[in-house]
Motif scaffolding. Structure first.
Motif, short mmCIF file in Angstrom:
data_model
loop_
_atom_site.label_atom_id
_atom_site.label_comp_id
_atom_site.label_asym_id
_atom_site.label_seq_id
_atom_site.Cartn_x
_atom_site.Cartn_y
_atom_site.Cartn_z
N THR A 1 36.46 -27.76 31.00
CA THR A 1 36.40 -28.17 29.35
C THR A 1 37.03 -26.83 28.48
O THR A 1 36.89 -25.72 29.39
CB THR A 1 35.23 -28.63 28.91
OG1 THR A 1 34.09 -27.51 29.38
CG2 THR A 1 34.61 -29.86 29.47
N HIS A 2 37.11 -26.90 27.29
CA HIS A 2 37.91 -25.77 26.85
C HIS A 2 37.76 -25.48 25.18
O HIS A 2 37.44 -26.56 24.76
CB HIS A 2 39.49 -26.02 26.94
CG HIS A 2 40.31 -24.93 26.65
ND1 HIS A 2 40.97 -24.68 25.34
CD2 HIS A 2 40.83 -23.65 27.55
CE1 HIS A 2 41.52 -23.62 25.56
NE2 HIS A 2 41.54 -23.06 26.42
N PHE B 1 33.22 -33.39 26.84
CA PHE B 1 32.17 -32.86 27.66
C PHE B 1 31.74 -34.26 28.53
O PHE B 1 31.59 -34.30 29.67
CB PHE B 1 31.01 -32.17 27.07
CG PHE B 1 31.26 -30.88 26.39
CD1 PHE B 1 31.71 -30.07 27.12
CD2 PHE B 1 31.82 -30.90 25.23
CE1 PHE B 1 31.97 -28.68 26.75
CE2 PHE B 1 32.02 -29.59 24.47
CZ PHE B 1 32.27 -28.50 25.41
N GLU B 2 31.44 -35.41 27.75
CA GLU B 2 31.24 -36.52 28.28
C GLU B 2 32.54 -37.12 29.39
O GLU B 2 32.20 -37.63 30.21
CB GLU B 2 31.02 -37.62 27.30
CG GLU B 2 30.83 -39.09 27.75
CD GLU B 2 30.42 -40.18 26.94
OE1 GLU B 2 30.48 -41.39 27.17
OE2 GLU B 2 29.93 -39.80 25.51
N MET B 3 33.56 -36.87 28.65
CA MET B 3 35.08 -37.20 29.53
C MET B 3 34.84 -36.69 30.67
O MET B 3 35.26 -37.04 31.91
CB MET B 3 36.09 -37.02 28.59
CG MET B 3 37.33 -37.57 29.25
SD MET B 3 37.36 -39.54 28.64
CE MET B 3 37.65 -39.26 27.01
N HIS B 4 34.45 -35.32 30.93
CA HIS B 4 34.69 -34.60 31.97
C HIS B 4 33.25 -35.16 33.22
O HIS B 4 33.74 -34.99 34.05
CB HIS B 4 34.27 -33.13 31.78
CG HIS B 4 34.01 -32.10 33.02
ND1 HIS B 4 35.59 -31.94 33.82
CD2 HIS B 4 33.34 -31.69 33.85
CE1 HIS B 4 35.26 -31.16 34.89
NE2 HIS B 4 33.84 -30.91 34.89
N LEU B 5 32.35 -35.28 32.35
CA LEU B 5 31.08 -35.85 33.38
C LEU B 5 31.60 -37.35 34.08
O LEU B 5 31.43 -37.34 35.00
CB LEU B 5 30.08 -36.04 32.50
CG LEU B 5 29.27 -34.76 32.22
CD1 LEU B 5 27.69 -35.16 31.61
CD2 LEU B 5 29.10 -33.50 33.16
N LEU C 1 21.74 -32.45 35.35
CA LEU C 1 22.63 -31.23 35.60
C LEU C 1 21.72 -30.29 36.44
O LEU C 1 20.55 -30.03 35.93
CB LEU C 1 23.17 -30.93 34.45
CG LEU C 1 23.90 -31.62 33.56
CD1 LEU C 1 24.24 -30.92 32.15
CD2 LEU C 1 24.99 -32.09 34.22
N VAL C 2 22.23 -29.77 37.48
CA VAL C 2 21.57 -28.51 38.17
C VAL C 2 22.91 -27.46 38.08
O VAL C 2 23.82 -27.46 38.50
CB VAL C 2 21.52 -28.89 39.53
CG1 VAL C 2 20.63 -27.91 40.42
CG2 VAL C 2 20.74 -30.27 39.87
N VAL C 3 22.16 -26.24 37.51
CA VAL C 3 23.11 -25.29 36.94
C VAL C 3 23.08 -24.02 38.02
O VAL C 3 21.82 -23.45 38.27
CB VAL C 3 22.84 -24.89 35.72
CG1 VAL C 3 23.72 -23.92 35.07
CG2 VAL C 3 23.26 -25.97 34.61
N GLN C 4 24.17 -23.55 38.35
CA GLN C 4 24.08 -22.20 39.05
C GLN C 4 24.54 -20.91 38.09
O GLN C 4 25.67 -21.18 37.36
CB GLN C 4 25.20 -22.21 40.39
CG GLN C 4 25.06 -20.78 40.79
CD GLN C 4 25.90 -20.83 42.08
OE1 GLN C 4 26.28 -21.75 42.37
NE2 GLN C 4 26.57 -19.64 42.30
N MET D 1 27.43 -30.00 27.84
CA MET D 1 27.14 -31.13 28.60
C MET D 1 25.85 -31.97 28.45
O MET D 1 25.72 -33.13 29.03
CB MET D 1 27.46 -30.71 29.99
CG MET D 1 28.87 -30.12 30.36
SD MET D 1 28.88 -29.73 32.26
CE MET D 1 30.54 -29.00 32.07
N ALA D 2 24.98 -31.31 27.85
CA ALA D 2 23.50 -31.86 27.97
C ALA D 2 23.66 -33.44 27.10
O ALA D 2 23.04 -34.18 28.01
CB ALA D 2 22.62 -30.92 27.16
N ASP D 3 24.10 -33.57 25.90
CA ASP D 3 23.86 -34.83 25.39
C ASP D 3 24.38 -36.05 26.23
O ASP D 3 24.08 -37.09 26.28
CB ASP D 3 24.43 -34.88 24.08
CG ASP D 3 23.65 -34.05 23.02
OD1 ASP D 3 22.49 -33.88 23.56
OD2 ASP D 3 23.99 -33.58 21.89
#
Length: 422
Positions: free
Chosen positions: A309-310, A325-329, A57-60, A46-48
């Protein structure tokens, strides 16, 4: 037909997520920090897109070595099913989404009742995460699924429809045994050839320490090929779908994905209709991966749904106008969805799977693969390899629709990758 599922937790309730379009528009403008439960390669990829969209992004995630830690603006070090960790995550972000399904819905429901926003919602996840509940939900929608039943104790006499379904399934082997929760990449899925093997597998699982897994039993589908479609739905109900792909599996783990799949227009239309029906019915927000079987008779059956995402959509990073990944964001942050169009004629994605227990970074093999034009190598930065673990993937874009060439390139990549490192 299978009996209707009993609620996993009858007291589990979720807040009403219905909002007006205007309130959603207002809310979407506030999303600057997105929480992600899970810090594996799906969050890492998802980074780019996050950088492009100006989202932090804050990740657990539990471990400092998890791939997404390197790209996160902030990390909450906690297990993904740790609701206290998620409460901390919620205090540091505007909306929370999911990288995997290993969450505790009951614990998260308390946070949702306090106003924490999850996308997709916990109500959506409650229909999907348990594979038996998922099957029942799909069946209620009239969507095509294999025959299935929640597995009962084989040593007890059972009455009613559920028992009859079980007997019918057991009359014809092989059958498929699946853990109802937490199965992935072939784990928790078993092809059972006879009743003795089934009883041995269940006996072995009953001896494992901790919570005993629940199982789903379903018919074995002698498919012609396996398909997958990535679909996204926005908070305003817009839906887009990516080109349908053919996935090639080995021991229930995806080895390759080729886009677009060579299927008839009727099959393609049916798969796309399934995606629309499912996402609209769920009122889902975000990207979903839908795996399907195509039988020799041309019948489509849904295999599994992933509310995230898959792997089958990794080709979109290099091959599509907007990646999954961009679509999900875009979806979970209330932004307009992008264009999922495939730019080359064909895209081939090959997973780089672990084949040994090692600390090797496989640099030599990766450099060899990078010489294949035009190959895009994505290495997840995992420090430990084990058989079947997804360490990276390669996407090759082709300007020809030759399936022979696509297969040949996949074989070339795998020949380089699976050679023993020196």
């Amino acid at each position: 037909m299978a009996a209707q599922p009993e609620p996993v937790n009858p007291q589990l309730t979720f807040p009403n997520s219905t909002q007006t379009l205007e309130s959603l528009k207002n809310e979407s403008s506030k999303i600057e920090r997105l929480g992600v439960i899970g810090g594996g390669q799906l969050a890492w990829m998802m980074a780019d897109a996050a950088k492009k969209l100006g989202i932090k992004l804050v990740v657990q995630t539990p471990n400092a070595s998890d791939p997404a830690v390197a790209i996160a603006a902030e990390t909450i070090f906690a297990q993904v099913d740790d609701a206290k960790g998620t409460a901390t995550l919620a205090s540091r972000c505007d909306v929370i989404t999911f990288e995997n399904e290993f969450v505790d819905l009951e614990a998260l429901s308390l946070l949702a009742q306090q106003g924490v926003c999850f996308r997709p919602s916990l109500q959506v996840l409650s229909q999907i995460l348990d594979k038996y509940d998922q099957r029942c939900y799909l069946q209620q929608l009239g969507l095509p699924v294999p025959k299935f039943v929640a597995l009962q104790d084989l040593g007890e006499e059972r009455q009613g429809e559920n028992s009859r379904s079980q007997i019918d399934l057991l009359a014809t082997f092989p059958v498929v045994l699946k853990a109802r929760r937490h199965g992935y990449d072939g784990q928790g899925t078993f092809i059972i050839k006879d009743l003795d093997t089934l009883e041995q597998k269940l006996a072995a699982s009953s001896q494992q320490p901790g919570h005993q897994p629940l199982f789903l039993l379903e018919e074995f589908v002698p498919f012609e090929r396996e398909l997958a479609i990535i679909a996204a739905r926005s908070i305003t109900g817009e839906i887009v779908t990516y080109p349908i792909v053919e996935t090639q599996q080995q021991e229930q783990v995806c080895r390759r994905a080729i886009a677009p799949a060579e299927i008839s227009s009727d099959v393609a239309a049916e798969v796309e209709a399934i995606a629309h029906t499912l996402l609209d019915s769920l009122q889902a927000v975000g990207v979903f991966g839908i795996e399907l079987f195509l039988t020799p008779e041309g019948k489509v059956l849904i295999n599994e749904i992933a509310p995230r995402t898959h792997n089958s959509g990794h080709f979109t990073l290099d091959a599509c106008e907007v990646s999954q990944f961009e679509m999900h964001l875009r979806a979970v942050c209330g932004l307009p969805l992008g264009n999922p169009v495939l730019r080359p004629k064909v895209a081939v994605m090959v997973n780089l799977l672990g084949y040994e227990h090692s600390e090797n970074d496989y640099l030599q093999q990766r450099q060899q693969i990078e010489q294949i034009p035009p190959a895009y190598v994505h290495w997840y930065g995992k420090t430990t390899s084990r058989p079947g673990r997804k360490l990276g993937h390669v996407t090759v874009l082709l300007d020809t629709d030759s399936r022979h060439q696509a297969e040949a390139i996949a074989q070339q990549i795998e020949f380089i990758w699976y050679q023993k490192s020196s």
